[in-house]
Design a protein around this motif. Structure first.
Motif, mmCIF file in Angstrom:
data_model
loop_
_atom_site.group_PDB
_atom_site.id
_atom_site.type_symbol
_atom_site.label_atom_id
_atom_site.label_comp_id
_atom_site.label_asym_id
_atom_site.label_seq_id
_atom_site.Cartn_x
_atom_site.Cartn_y
_atom_site.Cartn_z
ATOM 1 N N ILE A 275 60.592 -19.065 1.293
ATOM 2 C CA ILE A 275 59.651 -19.173 2.288
ATOM 3 C C ILE A 275 60.137 -20.225 3.339
ATOM 4 C CG2 ILE A 275 57.171 -19.945 2.624
ATOM 5 C CD1 ILE A 275 57.632 -17.616 0.946
ATOM 6 N N VAL A 276 60.581 -19.716 4.439
ATOM 7 C CA VAL A 276 61.285 -20.513 5.578
ATOM 8 C C VAL A 276 60.542 -20.666 6.587
ATOM 9 C CG1 VAL A 276 63.298 -20.569 7.050
ATOM 10 C CG2 VAL A 276 63.436 -19.818 4.917
ATOM 11 N N ASN A 277 59.830 -21.859 6.888
ATOM 12 C CA ASN A 277 58.792 -22.251 8.046
ATOM 13 C C ASN A 277 57.558 -21.275 7.960
ATOM 14 O OD1 ASN A 277 60.521 -24.128 8.875
ATOM 15 N ND2 ASN A 277 61.289 -22.932 10.683
ATOM 16 N N GLY A 278 57.318 -20.921 6.504
ATOM 17 C CA GLY A 278 55.892 -20.296 6.224
ATOM 18 C C GLY A 278 56.167 -18.747 6.227
ATOM 19 N N GLN A 279 57.503 -18.230 6.444
ATOM 20 C CA GLN A 279 57.758 -16.832 6.630
ATOM 21 C C GLN A 279 58.438 -16.625 5.409
ATOM 22 O OE1 GLN A 279 56.008 -14.905 8.896
ATOM 23 N NE2 GLN A 279 55.061 -16.721 9.531
ATOM 24 N N PRO A 280 58.270 -15.507 4.615
ATOM 25 C CA PRO A 280 59.034 -14.832 3.410
ATOM 26 C C PRO A 280 60.090 -14.286 3.910
ATOM 27 C CG PRO A 280 57.179 -13.261 3.860
ATOM 28 C CD PRO A 280 56.902 -14.673 4.977
ATOM 29 N N LYS A 281 61.377 -14.390 3.298
ATOM 30 C CA LYS A 281 62.642 -14.215 3.675
ATOM 31 C C LYS A 281 63.420 -13.507 2.450
ATOM 32 C CE LYS A 281 62.527 -15.570 7.868
ATOM 33 N NZ LYS A 281 62.270 -14.605 9.063
ATOM 34 N N LYS A 282 63.988 -12.469 2.378
ATOM 35 C CA LYS A 282 64.722 -11.820 1.373
ATOM 36 C C LYS A 282 66.039 -12.589 1.299
ATOM 37 C CE LYS A 282 61.444 -9.168 -0.413
ATOM 38 N NZ LYS A 282 60.777 -9.280 -1.624
ATOM 39 N N TRP A 283 66.471 -12.816 0.211
ATOM 40 C CA TRP A 283 67.809 -13.480 -0.174
ATOM 41 C C TRP A 283 68.406 -12.899 -1.248
ATOM 42 C CZ3 TRP A 283 70.660 -15.666 3.432
ATOM 43 C CH2 TRP A 283 71.656 -16.653 3.047
ATOM 44 N N LYS A 284 69.846 -12.782 -1.130
ATOM 45 C CA LYS A 284 70.369 -12.000 -2.219
ATOM 46 C C LYS A 284 71.616 -12.940 -2.830
ATOM 47 C CE LYS A 284 69.246 -7.312 -1.097
ATOM 48 N NZ LYS A 284 69.598 -6.004 -0.826
ATOM 49 N N GLU A 285 71.854 -14.210 -2.678
ATOM 50 C CA GLU A 285 72.514 -15.056 -3.118
ATOM 51 C C GLU A 285 72.046 -16.194 -3.848
ATOM 52 O OE1 GLU A 285 75.558 -16.406 -0.147
ATOM 53 O OE2 GLU A 285 75.066 -14.692 1.111
ATOM 54 N N LYS A 286 72.825 -16.619 -4.843
ATOM 55 C CA LYS A 286 72.232 -17.632 -5.899
ATOM 56 C C LYS A 286 72.227 -18.996 -5.135
ATOM 57 C CE LYS A 286 73.214 -15.146 -10.100
ATOM 58 N NZ LYS A 286 73.806 -15.147 -11.265
ATOM 59 N N THR A 287 72.714 -19.198 -3.952
ATOM 60 C CA THR A 287 72.815 -20.498 -3.433
ATOM 61 C C THR A 287 72.605 -20.338 -1.726
ATOM 62 O OG1 THR A 287 75.288 -20.432 -2.907
ATOM 63 C CG2 THR A 287 74.309 -21.331 -5.001
ATOM 64 N N VAL B 238 70.135 -21.419 6.195
ATOM 65 C CA VAL B 238 68.694 -21.547 6.360
ATOM 66 C C VAL B 238 68.504 -21.746 8.011
ATOM 67 C CG1 VAL B 238 66.767 -23.322 6.183
ATOM 68 C CG2 VAL B 238 68.461 -22.953 4.289
ATOM 69 N N VAL B 239 69.219 -22.254 8.606
ATOM 70 C CA VAL B 239 69.117 -22.356 10.255
ATOM 71 C C VAL B 239 69.008 -20.696 10.857
ATOM 72 C CG1 VAL B 239 70.205 -22.888 12.336
ATOM 73 C CG2 VAL B 239 70.128 -24.428 10.592
ATOM 74 N N ILE B 240 69.871 -19.973 10.237
ATOM 75 C CA ILE B 240 69.983 -18.544 10.829
ATOM 76 C C ILE B 240 68.729 -17.858 10.373
ATOM 77 C CG2 ILE B 240 70.918 -16.052 10.423
ATOM 78 C CD1 ILE B 240 73.632 -17.648 10.029
ATOM 79 N N GLN C 278 65.212 -16.563 13.080
ATOM 80 C CA GLN C 278 64.646 -15.284 13.104
ATOM 81 C C GLN C 278 63.386 -15.129 13.617
ATOM 82 O OE1 GLN C 278 65.351 -13.511 9.409
ATOM 83 N NE2 GLN C 278 67.396 -13.013 9.492
ATOM 84 N N ASP C 279 62.671 -16.095 13.608
ATOM 85 C CA ASP C 279 61.014 -16.145 13.997
ATOM 86 C C ASP C 279 61.005 -17.284 14.981
ATOM 87 O OD1 ASP C 279 60.232 -14.547 11.854
ATOM 88 O OD2 ASP C 279 60.799 -16.104 10.706
ATOM 89 N N ASP C 280 62.097 -17.480 15.685
ATOM 90 C CA ASP C 280 62.158 -18.460 16.719
ATOM 91 C C ASP C 280 62.656 -17.858 18.194
ATOM 92 O OD1 ASP C 280 61.974 -20.666 18.750
ATOM 93 O OD2 ASP C 280 63.346 -22.026 17.639
ATOM 94 N N PRO C 281 61.866 -17.410 19.062
ATOM 95 C CA PRO C 281 62.530 -16.509 20.031
ATOM 96 C C PRO C 281 62.972 -17.386 21.264
ATOM 97 C CG PRO C 281 60.006 -16.829 20.285
ATOM 98 C CD PRO C 281 60.522 -17.442 18.959
ATOM 99 N N SER C 282 63.102 -18.592 21.022
ATOM 100 C CA SER C 282 63.732 -19.515 22.242
ATOM 101 C C SER C 282 64.840 -19.677 21.967
ATOM 102 C CB SER C 282 63.152 -21.169 22.188
ATOM 103 O OG SER C 282 63.557 -21.603 20.694
ATOM 104 N N THR C 283 65.817 -19.754 23.306
ATOM 105 C CA THR C 283 67.240 -19.819 23.253
ATOM 106 C C THR C 283 67.758 -21.186 23.427
ATOM 107 O OG1 THR C 283 67.320 -19.528 25.582
ATOM 108 C CG2 THR C 283 67.342 -17.713 24.620
ATOM 109 N N GLY C 284 69.068 -21.481 23.372
ATOM 110 C CA GLY C 284 69.748 -22.638 23.469
ATOM 111 C C GLY C 284 70.054 -23.183 22.143
#
Length: 232
Positions: free
Chosen positions: A160-172, A178-180, A184-190
């Motif tokens: 759960i990243v910033n309230g949004q579910p994200k599938k993850w396939k690594e153990k770490t 996490v930033v990437i 995905q849910d932040d349309p702003s640039t820069g």
């Protein structure tokens, strides 16, 4: 060839060890007499399995009951064996079993297979390999020799990243990863700097702040909060 066991206690120790073989494997003892049960225990053979003592050519081997004592101090080195035994492999390593059935849990212990890995019974094409769960029993007395293999289970959790579910396939997961996910849910640039905190993690890292170049272990539904700050 053998004497009746008198109480089952070990005989007094000898000054020199006596050698003998069970199923081709060499053992030694400082006791002159051992019972059938004691011999089976040494070789990890179940008590219900018949154990035999090889005798001279032309004679039938002697069945050694669990309560019988065998004199191991005679001139010849005694050879013990099991007539009915079953062979199979685990990840190509050969094993011998003395009972008709074996469970997935017993296969896991014998093959030193990790608890997270799956066990399969190999089946000739066009059929698919059979999944063997820990509580399932496999009949080893069927025609052919059974071969088992283990495979690591695919790893996938939901973060759960910033309230949004994200599938993850690594153990770490790392700070940058996490930033990437957060972007995905932040349309702003820069470019932005992030402060990342996490909660409901595994015992290795239950909660805390994730710094740059740092990696943490993940668990299903672990929570990450990535707060963005514009770079100056």
């Amino acid at each position: 060839m053998s004497n009746e066991n008198k109480g089952g206690a070990l005989t007094p120790k000898l000054a020199q060890a006596l050698q003998f073989f069970i199923e081709g494997k060499q053992f030694e003892t400082f006791h002159q007499y051992l019972t059938g049960a004691q011999l089976k225990e040494l070789a990890s053979i179940p008590l219900a399995v018949n154990l035999y003592l090889a005798v001279q050519a032309g004679y039938e081997p002697e069945l050694i009951g669990n309560e019988k004592e065998v004199d191991l101090a005679r001139k010849d080195i005694e050879q013990f064996f099991v007539k009915d035994k079953l062979k199979f492999t685990i990840n190509s390593e050969p094993f011998t079993w003395y009972e008709q059935y074996i469970s997935g849990k017993q296969i896991r212990v014998l093959g030193k297979i990790a608890a997270a890995d799956e066990i399969f019974l190999q089946v000739p094409p066009p059929y698919h390999n059979e999944l063997i769960t820990d509580d399932r029993e496999v009949d080893l007395a069927l025609p052919g020799k059974e071969s088992f293999i283990s495979k690591a289970q695919p790893f996938e959790v939901t973060l759960i990243v910033n309230g949004q579910p994200k599938k993850w396939k690594e153990k770490t997961i790392s700070y940058d990863q996490v930033v990437i996910l957060a972007k995905q849910d932040d349309p702003s640039t820069g470019e932005k700097a992030y402060t990342i905190t996490y909660f409901d993690g595994p015992p290795q890292n239950p909660k805390g702040e994730l710094a740059k170049s740092q990696i943490v272990f993940v668990i299903n539904e672990m929570i990450f909060n990535a707060t963005a700050t514009d770079k100056s």
